[in-house]
Design a protein around this motif. Structure first.
Motif, PDB file in Angstrom:
ATOM      1  N   THR A 167       0.856  -1.182   0.000  1.00 33.65           N
ATOM      2  CA  THR A 167       0.000   0.000   0.000  1.00 33.65           C
ATOM      3  C   THR A 167       0.894   1.234   0.000  1.00 33.65           C
ATOM      4  O   THR A 167       1.746   1.392   0.878  1.00 33.65           O
ATOM      5  CB  THR A 167      -0.928   0.007   1.235  1.00 33.65           C
ATOM      6  OG1 THR A 167      -1.745  -1.165   1.183  1.00 33.65           O
ATOM      7  CG2 THR A 167      -1.811   1.248   1.250  1.00 33.65           C
ATOM      8  N   ARG A 168       0.721   2.098  -1.003  1.00 40.46           N
ATOM      9  CA  ARG A 168       1.575   3.281  -1.176  1.00 40.46           C
ATOM     10  C   ARG A 168       0.883   4.584  -0.834  1.00 40.46           C
ATOM     11  O   ARG A 168       1.504   5.635  -0.829  1.00 40.46           O
ATOM     12  CB  ARG A 168       2.098   3.341  -2.608  1.00 40.46           C
ATOM     13  CG  ARG A 168       2.970   2.174  -2.988  1.00 40.46           C
ATOM     14  CD  ARG A 168       4.244   2.162  -2.183  1.00 40.46           C
ATOM     15  NE  ARG A 168       5.103   1.053  -2.574  1.00 40.46           N
ATOM     16  CZ  ARG A 168       6.299   0.850  -2.058  1.00 40.46           C
ATOM     17  NH1 ARG A 168       6.777   1.646  -1.141  1.00 40.46           N
ATOM     18  NH2 ARG A 168       7.018  -0.176  -2.443  1.00 40.46           N
ATOM     19  N   GLY A 169      -0.415   4.536  -0.554  1.00 36.27           N
ATOM     20  CA  GLY A 169      -1.113   5.757  -0.194  1.00 36.27           C
ATOM     21  C   GLY A 169      -2.599   5.519  -0.085  1.00 36.27           C
ATOM     22  O   GLY A 169      -3.101   4.430  -0.369  1.00 36.27           O
ATOM     23  N   THR A 170      -3.290   6.564   0.365  1.00 35.46           N
ATOM     24  CA  THR A 170      -4.740   6.537   0.495  1.00 35.46           C
ATOM     25  C   THR A 170      -5.328   7.627  -0.380  1.00 35.46           C
ATOM     26  O   THR A 170      -4.911   8.788  -0.297  1.00 35.46           O
ATOM     27  CB  THR A 170      -5.162   6.768   1.962  1.00 35.46           C
ATOM     28  OG1 THR A 170      -4.603   5.720   2.761  1.00 35.46           O
ATOM     29  CG2 THR A 170      -6.672   6.768   2.105  1.00 35.46           C
ATOM     30  N   ILE A 171      -6.245   7.242  -1.241  1.00 36.35           N
ATOM     31  CA  ILE A 171      -6.938   8.202  -2.100  1.00 36.35           C
ATOM     32  C   ILE A 171      -8.276   8.518  -1.450  1.00 36.35           C
ATOM     33  O   ILE A 171      -9.085   7.623  -1.230  1.00 36.35           O
ATOM     34  CB  ILE A 171      -7.156   7.647  -3.516  1.00 36.35           C
ATOM     35  CG1 ILE A 171      -5.824   7.251  -4.147  1.00 36.35           C
ATOM     36  CG2 ILE A 171      -7.898   8.672  -4.377  1.00 36.35           C
ATOM     37  CD1 ILE A 171      -5.959   6.526  -5.467  1.00 36.35           C
ATOM     38  N   SER A 172      -8.482   9.788  -1.127  1.00 33.11           N
ATOM     39  CA  SER A 172      -9.756  10.228  -0.549  1.00 33.11           C
ATOM     40  C   SER A 172     -10.658  10.714  -1.666  1.00 33.11           C
ATOM     41  O   SER A 172     -10.352  11.701  -2.332  1.00 33.11           O
ATOM     42  CB  SER A 172      -9.520  11.347   0.460  1.00 33.11           C
ATOM     43  OG  SER A 172      -8.794  10.859   1.558  1.00 33.11           O
ATOM     44  N   VAL A 173     -11.739   9.987  -1.889  1.00 33.62           N
ATOM     45  CA  VAL A 173     -12.728  10.371  -2.898  1.00 33.62           C
ATOM     46  C   VAL A 173     -13.726  11.305  -2.214  1.00 33.62           C
ATOM     47  O   VAL A 173     -14.284  10.965  -1.175  1.00 33.62           O
ATOM     48  CB  VAL A 173     -13.422   9.138  -3.501  1.00 33.62           C
ATOM     49  CG1 VAL A 173     -14.548   9.536  -4.425  1.00 33.62           C
ATOM     50  CG2 VAL A 173     -12.410   8.264  -4.231  1.00 33.62           C
ATOM     51  N   VAL A 174     -13.900  12.481  -2.812  1.00 28.63           N
ATOM     52  CA  VAL A 174     -14.807  13.491  -2.254  1.00 28.63           C
ATOM     53  C   VAL A 174     -15.836  13.885  -3.306  1.00 28.63           C
ATOM     54  O   VAL A 174     -15.620  13.716  -4.505  1.00 28.63           O
ATOM     55  CB  VAL A 174     -14.029  14.739  -1.773  1.00 28.63           C
ATOM     56  CG1 VAL A 174     -13.075  14.372  -0.636  1.00 28.63           C
ATOM     57  CG2 VAL A 174     -13.280  15.400  -2.908  1.00 28.63           C
ATOM     58  N   ALA A 175     -16.948  14.430  -2.846  1.00 22.46           N
ATOM     59  CA  ALA A 175     -17.989  14.908  -3.751  1.00 22.46           C
ATOM     60  C   ALA A 175     -17.522  16.197  -4.420  1.00 22.46           C
ATOM     61  O   ALA A 175     -16.993  17.091  -3.759  1.00 22.46           O
ATOM     62  CB  ALA A 175     -19.276  15.139  -2.983  1.00 22.46           C
ATOM     63  N   THR A 176     -17.660  16.268  -5.761  1.00 20.40           N
ATOM     64  CA  THR A 176     -17.366  17.479  -6.518  1.00 20.40           C
ATOM     65  C   THR A 176     -18.583  17.784  -7.397  1.00 20.40           C
ATOM     66  O   THR A 176     -19.454  16.928  -7.567  1.00 20.40           O
ATOM     67  CB  THR A 176     -16.113  17.315  -7.410  1.00 20.40           C
ATOM     68  OG1 THR A 176     -16.444  16.482  -8.526  1.00 20.40           O
ATOM     69  CG2 THR A 176     -14.938  16.714  -6.639  1.00 20.40           C
ATOM     70  N   PRO A 177     -18.632  18.978  -8.001  1.00 18.41           N
ATOM     71  CA  PRO A 177     -19.742  19.271  -8.915  1.00 18.41           C
ATOM     72  C   PRO A 177     -19.833  18.293 -10.097  1.00 18.41           C
ATOM     73  O   PRO A 177     -20.885  18.119 -10.688  1.00 18.41           O
ATOM     74  CB  PRO A 177     -19.430  20.684  -9.400  1.00 18.41           C
ATOM     75  CG  PRO A 177     -18.604  21.282  -8.318  1.00 18.41           C
ATOM     76  CD  PRO A 177     -17.786  20.141  -7.771  1.00 18.41           C
ATOM     77  N   ASN A 178     -18.702  17.637 -10.427  1.00 13.73           N
ATOM     78  CA  ASN A 178     -18.671  16.666 -11.528  1.00 13.73           C
ATOM     79  C   ASN A 178     -18.771  15.228 -11.046  1.00 13.73           C
ATOM     80  O   ASN A 178     -18.430  14.305 -11.775  1.00 13.73           O
ATOM     81  CB  ASN A 178     -17.401  16.855 -12.359  1.00 13.73           C
ATOM     82  CG  ASN A 178     -17.347  18.199 -13.034  1.00 13.73           C
ATOM     83  OD1 ASN A 178     -18.374  18.709 -13.482  1.00 13.73           O
ATOM     84  ND2 ASN A 178     -16.180  18.804 -13.085  1.00 13.73           N
TER      85      ASN A 178
END
Length: 94
Positions: A35-46
């Motif tokens: 595991t090389r990192g954590t991607i935080s998925v957030v709400a965007t207008p798209n």
């Protein structure tokens, strides 16, 4: 999802990963077996989006690219669920 690996004369110099259309939350970026990192998925207008950027000479917001990437497997996972799996290129192809 999109992964970009940029090569310099001595090998990979930049690696970027962007993911979209996954539910908001944190996802593990696994390169090879690590595991090389954590991607935080957030709400965007798209719609939901998240990204990570690794560079051999990192700037603000970048992580250090100090691990093998060329030819390695790549996965995006959350807990025991894998949402993306692929293979990074082994060498530069123009």
């Amino acid at each position: 999802s999109n992964a970009t690996l940029q090569f310099g004369i001595s090998g990979p110099v930049e690696f970027q990963i962007e993911i979209a259309k996954l539910p908001v939350g944190d996802y593990s970026l696994i390169i090879g077996d690590t595991t090389r990192g954590t991607i935080s998925v957030v709400a965007t207008p798209n719609g939901p989006r998240g990204s990570l950027s690794f560079k051999t000479e990192p700037g603000v917001g970048d992580l250090l690219l100090n691990f093998p990437t060329a030819g390695q497997s790549i996965a995006i996972a959350q807990g025991s669920s894998t949402f993306f799996f692929g293979q990074l290129p082994a060498a530069f192809t123009p």
